[in-house]
Design a protein around this motif. Structure first.
Motif, PDB file in Angstrom:
ATOM      1  N   GLY A 235       0.736  -1.061  -0.073  1.00 38.56           N
ATOM      2  CA  GLY A 235       0.300   0.051   0.058  1.00 38.56           C
ATOM      3  C   GLY A 235       0.800   1.426   0.026  1.00 38.56           C
ATOM      4  O   GLY A 235       0.503   2.258  -0.671  1.00 38.56           O
ATOM      5  N   LEU A 236       2.066   1.081   0.496  1.00 44.31           N
ATOM      6  CA  LEU A 236       2.915   2.377   0.763  1.00 44.31           C
ATOM      7  C   LEU A 236       3.496   2.615  -0.569  1.00 44.31           C
ATOM      8  O   LEU A 236       3.980   3.910  -1.117  1.00 44.31           O
ATOM      9  N   VAL A 237       4.122   1.668  -1.307  1.00 44.42           N
ATOM     10  CA  VAL A 237       4.946   1.840  -2.357  1.00 44.42           C
ATOM     11  C   VAL A 237       4.251   1.405  -3.967  1.00 44.42           C
ATOM     12  O   VAL A 237       5.031   2.031  -4.801  1.00 44.42           O
ATOM     13  N   PHE A 238       3.119   1.169  -3.695  1.00 41.64           N
ATOM     14  CA  PHE A 238       2.519   1.053  -5.180  1.00 41.64           C
ATOM     15  C   PHE A 238       2.334   2.161  -5.868  1.00 41.64           C
ATOM     16  O   PHE A 238       2.402   2.155  -7.248  1.00 41.64           O
ATOM     17  N   SER A 239       1.916   3.175  -5.169  1.00 40.31           N
ATOM     18  CA  SER A 239       1.751   4.495  -6.095  1.00 40.31           C
ATOM     19  C   SER A 239       2.973   4.975  -6.638  1.00 40.31           C
ATOM     20  O   SER A 239       2.952   5.420  -7.784  1.00 40.31           O
ATOM     21  N   TYR A 240       4.087   4.821  -5.782  1.00 38.74           N
ATOM     22  CA  TYR A 240       5.386   5.426  -6.512  1.00 38.74           C
ATOM     23  C   TYR A 240       5.841   4.300  -7.566  1.00 38.74           C
ATOM     24  O   TYR A 240       6.484   4.707  -8.641  1.00 38.74           O
ATOM     25  N   MET A 241       5.548   2.992  -7.523  1.00 40.72           N
ATOM     26  CA  MET A 241       5.956   2.106  -8.466  1.00 40.72           C
ATOM     27  C   MET A 241       5.169   2.307  -9.752  1.00 40.72           C
ATOM     28  O   MET A 241       5.728   2.256 -10.725  1.00 40.72           O
ATOM     29  N   GLU A 242       3.832   2.545  -9.591  1.00 43.12           N
ATOM     30  CA  GLU A 242       3.054   2.980 -10.585  1.00 43.12           C
ATOM     31  C   GLU A 242       3.630   4.046 -11.391  1.00 43.12           C
ATOM     32  O   GLU A 242       3.610   4.282 -12.735  1.00 43.12           O
ATOM     33  N   GLU A 243       3.795   5.129 -10.713  1.00 44.29           N
ATOM     34  CA  GLU A 243       4.300   6.381 -11.203  1.00 44.29           C
ATOM     35  C   GLU A 243       5.671   6.231 -11.980  1.00 44.29           C
ATOM     36  O   GLU A 243       5.964   6.845 -13.083  1.00 44.29           O
ATOM     37  N   GLY A 244       6.548   5.240 -11.206  1.00 38.50           N
ATOM     38  CA  GLY A 244       7.982   5.242 -11.848  1.00 38.50           C
ATOM     39  C   GLY A 244       8.216   4.094 -13.016  1.00 38.50           C
ATOM     40  O   GLY A 244       8.755   4.452 -14.071  1.00 38.50           O
ATOM     41  N   LEU A 245       7.247   3.121 -12.962  1.00 34.53           N
ATOM     42  CA  LEU A 245       7.290   2.108 -13.739  1.00 34.53           C
ATOM     43  C   LEU A 245       6.309   1.864 -14.905  1.00 34.53           C
ATOM     44  O   LEU A 245       6.408   1.412 -15.798  1.00 34.53           O
ATOM     45  N   GLY A 246       5.051   2.684 -14.264  1.00 37.60           N
ATOM     46  CA  GLY A 246       4.072   2.537 -15.375  1.00 37.60           C
ATOM     47  C   GLY A 246       3.334   1.111 -15.305  1.00 37.60           C
ATOM     48  O   GLY A 246       3.384   0.566 -14.225  1.00 37.60           O
ATOM     49  N   PRO A 247       2.760   0.622 -16.470  1.00 35.67           N
ATOM     50  CA  PRO A 247       2.390  -0.722 -16.522  1.00 35.67           C
ATOM     51  C   PRO A 247       3.229  -1.715 -16.006  1.00 35.67           C
ATOM     52  O   PRO A 247       2.947  -2.974 -15.631  1.00 35.67           O
ATOM     53  N   TYR A 248       4.587  -1.643 -16.111  1.00 38.84           N
ATOM     54  CA  TYR A 248       5.467  -2.659 -15.824  1.00 38.84           C
ATOM     55  C   TYR A 248       5.531  -2.819 -14.350  1.00 38.84           C
ATOM     56  O   TYR A 248       6.346  -3.921 -14.156  1.00 38.84           O
ATOM     57  N   CYS A 249       4.859  -2.139 -13.420  1.00 41.72           N
ATOM     58  CA  CYS A 249       4.921  -2.530 -12.237  1.00 41.72           C
ATOM     59  C   CYS A 249       4.532  -3.742 -11.843  1.00 41.72           C
ATOM     60  O   CYS A 249       4.711  -4.339 -10.886  1.00 41.72           O
ATOM     61  N   PHE A 250       3.353  -4.203 -12.877  1.00 45.51           N
ATOM     62  CA  PHE A 250       2.891  -5.555 -12.508  1.00 45.51           C
ATOM     63  C   PHE A 250       3.604  -6.584 -12.899  1.00 45.51           C
ATOM     64  O   PHE A 250       3.348  -7.997 -12.303  1.00 45.51           O
ATOM     65  N   LEU A 251       4.701  -6.363 -13.484  1.00 37.75           N
ATOM     66  CA  LEU A 251       5.624  -7.485 -13.744  1.00 37.75           C
ATOM     67  C   LEU A 251       6.459  -7.724 -12.414  1.00 37.75           C
ATOM     68  O   LEU A 251       6.774  -8.899 -12.265  1.00 37.75           O
ATOM     69  N   VAL A 252       6.437  -6.770 -11.619  1.00 33.71           N
ATOM     70  CA  VAL A 252       7.189  -7.285 -10.314  1.00 33.71           C
ATOM     71  C   VAL A 252       6.350  -8.186  -9.505  1.00 33.71           C
ATOM     72  O   VAL A 252       6.777  -9.143  -8.903  1.00 33.71           O
ATOM     73  N   PHE A 253       4.888  -7.768  -9.411  1.00 30.92           N
ATOM     74  CA  PHE A 253       4.138  -8.718  -8.720  1.00 30.92           C
ATOM     75  C   PHE A 253       4.071 -10.116  -9.344  1.00 30.92           C
ATOM     76  O   PHE A 253       4.001 -11.178  -8.751  1.00 30.92           O
ATOM     77  N   GLY A 254       3.989 -10.149 -10.738  1.00 30.34           N
ATOM     78  CA  GLY A 254       4.043 -11.450 -11.258  1.00 30.34           C
ATOM     79  C   GLY A 254       5.455 -12.042 -11.009  1.00 30.34           C
ATOM     80  O   GLY A 254       5.498 -13.335 -10.898  1.00 30.34           O
ATOM     81  N   GLY A 255       6.418 -11.567 -10.918  1.00 30.63           N
ATOM     82  CA  GLY A 255       7.992 -11.910 -10.508  1.00 30.63           C
ATOM     83  C   GLY A 255       7.639 -12.763  -9.126  1.00 30.63           C
ATOM     84  O   GLY A 255       8.048 -13.764  -8.758  1.00 30.63           O
ATOM     85  N   VAL A 256       6.891 -11.969  -8.239  1.00 28.40           N
ATOM     86  CA  VAL A 256       6.771 -12.476  -7.027  1.00 28.40           C
ATOM     87  C   VAL A 256       5.981 -13.608  -7.029  1.00 28.40           C
ATOM     88  O   VAL A 256       6.293 -14.766  -6.111  1.00 28.40           O
TER      89      VAL A 256
END
Length: 320
Positions: A235-256
């Motif tokens: 909840g703390l970092v997703f907004s920054y991930m979305e801003e910095g990585l854009g759609p690619y932030c979901f690749l991080v979650f997919g990797g997890v």
């Protein structure tokens, strides 16, 4: 829970024995021996078959092991060799449950749908539909968990989440294509389905089945702490991930999700239709302890190795 079950029995006029209510209240807690005559008929009624002696014997062994071992603290659980990989497995599954991005999907579902091209007036309906799917699949998981097994649902759930995150990344990058918004919605719904049938509920079930009552409360404390810390982190970092990585932030979650699937496939055993003793036997070699393999000799690891409470007493006596 026992009170609720008994009240339900009275309301529905179901002729259950008193023993069945106590058995439902907590499988790991046995009635005193004067009441043991209630066990057999109550357990037969509950299970639906007559051969319950093996299960009763396993319950007696677990009760005896708990009395010999005593209660285990969180600190002792972290340092106790006999439960090392069980504890690591619970931590990995709880981290995977939250770091897979489930709360990012729920917290920011509206923005995900808007970025996917869904009209603002329609977002609330799509979000409500996603929540309804989550409820339905969670209820479905209750009925299929014993049919398919815990390990299968964990692998399937995290696997679906991994694929959904990868496809969602592609769909968000190609949202200019007319039909891509619909694919994005399908990915979110698929993710919710995968998480509901496996990642959401099964880790808590695994805590119950992989730990004795004496160590279960400490395991729940560790699992709950990991759960909420991971929840807070996303909840703390997703907004920054979305801003910095854009759609690619979901690749991080997919990797997890992918890492969690690999760990479960290699390490976590199937616990369906297995007693604690059998589950512990399957983890004993990985934990570096040896247990007898025969059913007659199979006991809790605390009965084979020196219980930590007695071991500490022995160390204190030797020191004196």
């Amino acid at each position: 829970m026992a009170l609720g079950v008994c009240q339900l029995r009275t309301a529905l006029r179901i002729p259950w024995s008193v023993g069945a209510c106590f058995l439902l209240a907590h499988r790991g807690t046995l009635l005193p021996f004067p009441f043991s005559s209630l066990f057999s008929p109550a357990l037969r009624r509950l299970r639906g078959w007559d051969d319950v002696e093996d299960e009763m014997e396993e319950m007696r062994k677990e009760d005896q092991a708990e009395k010999a071992e005593g209660k285990m603290s969180v600190l002792t659980l972290f340092t106790y060799r006999g439960l090392r990989w069980q504890l690591i497995s619970i931590i990995v599954m709880m981290m995977g449950q939250q770091l897979s991005g489930v709360n990012a999907v729920y917290y920011y579902a509206d923005s995900i749908y808007e970025n996917a091209g869904v009209k603002t007036d329609d977002v609330q309906f799509v979000t409500a539909g996603t929540g309804a799917v989550n409820v339905v699949m969670t209820l479905l998981a209750v009925f299929i968990v014993d049919a398919l097994g815990r390990r299968v649902l964990l692998l399937a759930g995290f696997g679906i989440c991994c694929v959904a995150c990868a496809v969602l990344t592609v769909a968000l990058n190609l949202k200019a294509i007319v039909w891509m918004p619909y694919l994005s919605i399908a990915c979110v719904i698929s993710y919710v389905i995968g998480h509901a049938i496996g990642a959401s509920a099964i880790p808590s079930v695994m805590i119950i089945e992989m730990f004795l009552q004496s160590s279960r409360s400490a395991a729940f404390m560790v699992g709950g702490s990991v759960h909420w810390l991971s929840n807070f982190t996303v909840g703390l970092v997703f907004s920054y991930m979305e801003e910095g990585l854009g759609p690619y932030c979901f690749l991080v979650f997919g990797g997890v999700c992918l890492v969690t699937v690999i760990y479960i496939f290699i390490i976590v055993p199937e616990t369906k239709n297995k007693t604690f003793m059998e589950i512990n036997q399957s983890m004993a070699k990985r934990n570096g302890i040896e247990l007898p393999a025969s059913k007659e000799e199979l006991k809790d690891f605390t009965a084979v190795s020196v219980p930590y409470s007695k071991k500490n007493e022995g160390e204190k006596n030797s020191a004196l």
